[in-house]
Design an enzyme around this catalytic site. Sequence first.
Site, PDB file in Angstrom:
ATOM      1  N   GLU A 155       0.810  -1.219   0.000  1.00 52.66           N
ATOM      2  CA  GLU A 155       0.000   0.000   0.000  1.00 52.66           C
ATOM      3  C   GLU A 155       0.845   1.271   0.000  1.00 52.66           C
ATOM      4  OE1 GLU A 155      -2.284   1.200   3.518  1.00 52.66           O
ATOM      5  OE2 GLU A 155      -1.206  -0.327   4.668  1.00 52.66           O
ATOM      6  N   GLU A 256     -10.990   1.291   8.259  1.00 52.97           N
ATOM      7  CA  GLU A 256      -9.724   1.559   8.945  1.00 52.97           C
ATOM      8  C   GLU A 256      -9.685   3.039   9.318  1.00 52.97           C
ATOM      9  OE1 GLU A 256      -5.208  -0.037   8.378  1.00 52.97           O
ATOM     10  OE2 GLU A 256      -5.805   1.647   7.118  1.00 52.97           O
TER      11      GLU A 256
END
Length: 280
Positions: A155, A256
Amino acid sequence: MVSPDTRFTVNISLLFTEFPLLERPAAAAAAGFDAVELWWPWPDTPTPEAAELDALRGALRDAGTRLTGLNFYAGQLPGPDRGALSVPGEESDRFRANIDVAADFAASLECRALNALYGNRVEGADPVEQDRLALENLTYAARAADRVGAVLLVEALNKPESPHYPLVSAPAAVEVVQRVNAATGLDNARFLMDLYHLAMNGEDLPEVIERHTALTGHVQIADSPGRGAPGTGSLDVADLLARLRKAGYDGWVGLEYKPGDPPGPQSFAWLPVPLRASGR
């Protein structure tokens, strides 16, 4: 309104933190979620005692929660200490020691996604050498993920909060994914599209979705600015999720984000209870 076909998973390393780790799966289940994801839960050690692994595994199973994603060891999170695999010396060694431990734990719970944070640039280390070390360690991680039937996620983070992290754009992370796939030939490395981090970097999110969904293995959301629940910032999360579905993404969407203050049920008020369970 989000699509009823979206499969949500809740990150219990950021949410439900008012509870001890072993109580969080049950708290997530009580709030209506049957799928959870985790950062590496033992930031001080890549190789916890078997009893600790067993206790967490038992808590997840007892709660009836599915583990959908797990980070490899990455040091202290959240914070400026982001990742270990490209940091020469002890941190890289700790990441390497964690690879099979994390992969085997994930496999025991049929978790099919393992996330590897790239690691910061560090003073005194040659960036070229750090990138070489990163690719070496990511290939080990990709092979371990493949062994247990999982994908390896890479990521991009955001530059304002992680100024020493080199992957601060979708193209930068995607390039690393492609390098790993080329190195292993396994084609199991995928982009983790975190819409909050990309928004903080000023990227055009509809364009990111259009260009990179095909290589995306997981999506995470939080509103921006602030990293709060959808509706607390300026992102049109429902529209972005609709664009992802139109582009062909049907995987997990990880919640998240930071809980409210104080934390509690209001953190999920934006998402109706019937839409929280993946098995609905």
